[in-house]
Design a protein around this motif. Structure first.
Motif, PDB file in Angstrom:
ATOM      1  N   LEU A   1      27.534  50.745  -6.897  1.00 50.71           N
ATOM      2  CA  LEU A   1      27.266  49.550  -7.685  1.00 50.71           C
ATOM      3  C   LEU A   1      28.432  48.567  -7.620  1.00 50.71           C
ATOM      4  N   THR A   2      28.198  47.366  -8.120  1.00 49.43           N
ATOM      5  CA  THR A   2      29.264  46.376  -8.178  1.00 49.43           C
ATOM      6  C   THR A   2      30.262  46.760  -9.254  1.00 49.43           C
ATOM      7  N   ARG A   3      31.439  46.137  -9.225  1.00 46.44           N
ATOM      8  CA  ARG A   3      32.462  46.460 -10.220  1.00 46.44           C
ATOM      9  C   ARG A   3      31.996  46.087 -11.626  1.00 46.44           C
ATOM     10  N   GLU A   4      31.269  44.992 -11.769  1.00 51.18           N
ATOM     11  CA  GLU A   4      30.773  44.614 -13.085  1.00 51.18           C
ATOM     12  C   GLU A   4      29.799  45.659 -13.603  1.00 51.18           C
ATOM     13  N   GLU A   5      28.964  46.191 -12.719  1.00 55.37           N
ATOM     14  CA  GLU A   5      28.026  47.234 -13.114  1.00 55.37           C
ATOM     15  C   GLU A   5      28.760  48.529 -13.456  1.00 55.37           C
ATOM     16  N   LYS A   6      29.804  48.862 -12.688  1.00 57.69           N
ATOM     17  CA  LYS A   6      30.545  50.097 -12.928  1.00 57.69           C
ATOM     18  C   LYS A   6      31.222  50.110 -14.289  1.00 57.69           C
ATOM     19  N   TYR A   7      31.805  48.979 -14.667  1.00 59.06           N
ATOM     20  CA  TYR A   7      32.570  48.949 -15.911  1.00 59.06           C
ATOM     21  C   TYR A   7      31.734  48.514 -17.112  1.00 59.06           C
ATOM     22  N   LYS A   8      30.910  47.498 -16.941  1.00 61.06           N
ATOM     23  CA  LYS A   8      30.179  46.959 -18.095  1.00 61.06           C
ATOM     24  C   LYS A   8      28.861  47.694 -18.344  1.00 61.06           C
ATOM     25  N   ALA A   9      27.998  47.701 -17.324  1.00 63.28           N
ATOM     26  CA  ALA A   9      26.691  48.336 -17.505  1.00 63.28           C
ATOM     27  C   ALA A   9      26.836  49.831 -17.771  1.00 63.28           C
ATOM     28  N   LYS A  10      27.782  50.457 -17.100  1.00 62.60           N
ATOM     29  CA  LYS A  10      27.998  51.885 -17.324  1.00 62.60           C
ATOM     30  C   LYS A  10      28.402  52.164 -18.759  1.00 62.60           C
ATOM     31  N   SER A  11      29.270  51.310 -19.325  1.00 67.70           N
ATOM     32  CA  SER A  11      29.695  51.523 -20.710  1.00 67.70           C
ATOM     33  C   SER A  11      28.520  51.375 -21.670  1.00 67.70           C
ATOM     34  N   LEU A  12      27.611  50.453 -21.380  1.00 65.52           N
ATOM     35  CA  LEU A  12      26.429  50.281 -22.234  1.00 65.52           C
ATOM     36  C   LEU A  12      25.553  51.530 -22.207  1.00 65.52           C
ATOM     37  N   ILE A  13      25.331  52.079 -21.010  1.00 64.58           N
ATOM     38  CA  ILE A  13      24.484  53.267 -20.877  1.00 64.58           C
ATOM     39  C   ILE A  13      25.152  54.489 -21.506  1.00 64.58           C
ATOM     40  N   ASP A  14      26.434  54.669 -21.221  1.00 63.58           N
ATOM     41  CA  ASP A  14      27.151  55.862 -21.674  1.00 63.58           C
ATOM     42  C   ASP A  14      27.469  55.865 -23.159  1.00 63.58           C
ATOM     43  N   THR A  15      27.485  54.700 -23.779  1.00 62.93           N
ATOM     44  CA  THR A  15      27.901  54.631 -25.179  1.00 62.93           C
ATOM     45  C   THR A  15      26.747  54.235 -26.106  1.00 62.93           C
ATOM     46  N   ALA A  16      26.337  52.975 -26.036  1.00 67.84           N
ATOM     47  CA  ALA A  16      25.317  52.483 -26.977  1.00 67.84           C
ATOM     48  C   ALA A  16      23.977  53.186 -26.776  1.00 67.84           C
ATOM     49  N   LEU A  17      23.522  53.289 -25.525  1.00 65.52           N
ATOM     50  CA  LEU A  17      22.242  53.959 -25.273  1.00 65.52           C
ATOM     51  C   LEU A  17      22.336  55.433 -25.654  1.00 65.52           C
TER      52      LEU A  17
ATOM     53  N   VAL B   1      19.857  57.108 -28.492  1.00 60.77           N
ATOM     54  CA  VAL B   1      18.988  58.268 -28.261  1.00 60.77           C
ATOM     55  C   VAL B   1      19.363  59.390 -29.207  1.00 60.77           C
ATOM     56  N   ASP B   2      20.666  59.522 -29.489  1.00 63.74           N
ATOM     57  CA  ASP B   2      21.148  60.508 -30.448  1.00 63.74           C
ATOM     58  C   ASP B   2      20.441  60.337 -31.795  1.00 63.74           C
ATOM     59  N   VAL B   3      20.427  59.098 -32.276  1.00 62.24           N
ATOM     60  CA  VAL B   3      19.827  58.809 -33.588  1.00 62.24           C
ATOM     61  C   VAL B   3      18.320  59.039 -33.573  1.00 62.24           C
ATOM     62  N   VAL B   4      17.642  58.498 -32.564  1.00 62.85           N
ATOM     63  CA  VAL B   4      16.177  58.574 -32.508  1.00 62.85           C
ATOM     64  C   VAL B   4      15.707  60.008 -32.300  1.00 62.85           C
ATOM     65  N   SER B   5      16.299  60.710 -31.314  1.00 68.54           N
ATOM     66  CA  SER B   5      15.853  62.071 -31.029  1.00 68.54           C
ATOM     67  C   SER B   5      16.208  63.019 -32.165  1.00 68.54           C
ATOM     68  N   GLY B   6      17.374  62.802 -32.806  1.00 65.20           N
ATOM     69  CA  GLY B   6      17.739  63.638 -33.942  1.00 65.20           C
ATOM     70  C   GLY B   6      16.756  63.485 -35.095  1.00 65.20           C
ATOM     71  N   ASN B   7      16.361  62.249 -35.360  1.00 69.22           N
ATOM     72  CA  ASN B   7      15.381  61.990 -36.415  1.00 69.22           C
ATOM     73  C   ASN B   7      14.037  62.619 -36.073  1.00 69.22           C
ATOM     74  N   LEU B   8      13.624  62.497 -34.807  1.00 66.08           N
ATOM     75  CA  LEU B   8      12.348  63.060 -34.366  1.00 66.08           C
ATOM     76  C   LEU B   8      12.351  64.581 -34.478  1.00 66.08           C
ATOM     77  N   CYS B   9      13.460  65.204 -34.051  1.00 64.12           N
ATOM     78  CA  CYS B   9      13.553  66.667 -34.130  1.00 64.12           C
ATOM     79  C   CYS B   9      13.473  67.147 -35.572  1.00 64.12           C
ATOM     80  N   GLY B  10      14.163  66.427 -36.444  1.00 64.38           N
ATOM     81  CA  GLY B  10      14.117  66.792 -37.855  1.00 64.38           C
ATOM     82  C   GLY B  10      12.709  66.728 -38.416  1.00 64.38           C
ATOM     83  N   ARG B  11      11.971  65.711 -38.029  1.00 61.27           N
ATOM     84  CA  ARG B  11      10.589  65.561 -38.504  1.00 61.27           C
ATOM     85  C   ARG B  11       9.681  66.656 -37.938  1.00 61.27           C
TER      86      ARG B  11
END
Length: 452
Positions: A365-381, A385-395
């Motif tokens: 990937l490009t450098r912008e994708e490596k640093y910016k897009a990767k951080s979005l996927i690895d952190t916020a996303l 998923v942590d919040v949504v799947s945890g809530n779903l599992c609890g239900r």
């Protein structure tokens, strides 16, 4: 044996060229210290989360996601304007300064212990995903695609070793050194990750200089001297328009959802067992040790050779197979033993096989994708998923669906996951020019990441 022969022997053991030994050891040490520091403060985070009450954990997870989401544009803005050689070391020194502030606040009785504990819980949860994401972004920027398939597993072994060492150090210090009648307190454990992060900043500089030296030798402008450019919201734009990044995002959703379902199943079975507190603690400790042992063996012996021969599809698909077999076994034998063994094996293959394979996907990937897009996927996303799947599992558990039923429901999800892995691997192969496997470069030909 002289130093040269020792270096050659070590390089041969790791399956790399002797000229690559220095950058690999720098990256190995970097990841070792990063996870060493995290696994020192992780028990402090869990203790503070438990002290605040389990009922407050969902709110802490939501707060973690919101803070992470807000941090992505801030990080993107910073990496857009500040060259890598200054930005990354400064980021780790900033984390170290944060821990120094926490240590100061913990040392003084300010009458807000609960608020401070919750703030620390959220900070550690955000720091974990950001620090590791930045590490792998840097690795994808320094090493080329062919080298990544050979080297990322060995580098990942540094993180596994650091996790084991950090856990052991915390256990020893907490039980033998720290106590009410001692000069140290639990809060003083923070000095270990503070020192680790300062050394990490130095290792980043050293590895960056190696990469820049290679670039100058080829007559190119060093990447470390150039800011990436773009805007603060570039991460969102890059993910939205890149089929490969979208495929990686889908992989993260499947992986994290499967992990959450298994995590809740294990907790449910442990909670309904007749084990006392000591036995439960020992069980979790044994599972953690087993997972780290499996990961280390894969990283040192298997993964690099597998990716070099067959490409990333072997690692991605192999991990899906482990999940399909494990959930199928748990559906047929919904017992605590099967769940715990599956959890340990799954995490071991996740750390040792899937993670290095997934990180290789970013090398084309490009450098912008490596640093910016990767951080979005690895952190916020990841945290979403942590919040949504945890809530779903609890239900699901609250609705009375048993372990066998939830495990069986994950089997068809596994086939969808396999399709996503195949698509991601195919897109990566196309971006890499059709290469899947291949032999390592000739001696002395040290390849570094390319720009696009």
């Amino acid at each position: 044996m002289n130093l040269g022969k020792a270096s050659a022997a070590l390089a041969g053991l790791l399956g790399i060229d002797p000229r690559e030994l220095r950058p690999v050891l720098l990256a190995f040490s970097y990841f070792f210290l990063l996870l060493f520091g995290y696994f020192v403060i992780r028990p402090l985070r869990e203790e503070m989360g438990a002290a605040g009450g389990v009922k407050n954990l969902p709110n802490l997870w939501i707060a973690t996601f919101l803070v992470t989401l807000a941090s992505v544009p801030a990080y993107s803005w910073l990496i857009s304007r500040v060259p890598r050689r200054r930005c990354l070391p400064a980021l780790y020194l900033f984390f170290a300064a944060n821990l120094a502030v926490f240590w100061t606040l913990f040392r003084f009785d300010l009458g807000a212990e609960k608020a401070l504990a919750r703030t620390f819980y959220v900070w550690v949860s955000v720091f974990n995903v950001f620090a590791i994401s930045v590490f792998w972004s840097f690795m994808a920027d320094v090493f080329g695609e062919r080298d990544a398939r050979r080297l990322f597993a060995v580098i990942a072994a540094g993180g596994t070793a650091g996790a084991v060492a950090g856990s052991a150090a915390t256990s020893i210090l907490a039980s033998r050194v720290i106590g009410d009648d001692r000069a140290l307190s639990v809060d003083d454990l923070l000095f270990l990750p503070i020192v680790s992060l300062v050394v990490v900043a130095g290792l980043v500089l050293a590895l960056g200089r190696w990469d820049d030296g290679n670039a100058r030798a080829r007559g190119e402008t060093p990447r470390g001297d150039r800011a990436i450019g773009g805007g603060a919201l570039g991460a969102f734009r890059e993910v939205a328009r890149s089929p490969l990044l979208l495929s990686i995002a889908v992989l993260v959703v499947f992986e994290k959802t499967a992990a959450s379902f298994l995590y809740f199943q294990v907790l449910d079975l442990v909670g309904r067992s007749s084990l006392d507190r000591a036995a439960r603690t020992a069980l979790f400790a044994d599972a953690n040790f087993g997972a780290q042992t499996i990961a280390l063996l894969l990283e040192v012996v298997v993964t690099g050779r597998l990716l070099r021969r067959f490409g990333v599809i072997a690692g991605l698909a192999g991990f899906v197979v482990v999940n399909l077999v494990g959930f199928s076994a748990l559906a047929v034998f919904p017992t605590l033993l099967v769940a715990v063994v599956f959890d340990a094996v799954r995490r071991g293959f996740g750390y040792g096989l899937d993670s290095p394979s997934r990180q290789v996907l970013f090398t084309t990937l490009t450098r912008e994708e490596k640093y910016k897009a990767k951080s979005l996927i690895d952190t916020a996303l990841f945290r979403l998923v942590d919040v949504v799947s945890g809530n779903l599992c609890g239900r699901v558990i609250a609705a009375g669906v048993g372990v066998a039923g939830t495990a069986l429901a994950m089997v068809p999800v596994g086939f969808l996951w396999a399709g996503a892995a195949w698509r991601a691997a195919r897109l990566h192969r196309d971006a890499a020019g059709g290469e899947v496997g291949g032999n390592p470069p000739a001696p002395g030909a040290v390849r570094v990441g390319r720009d696009r």
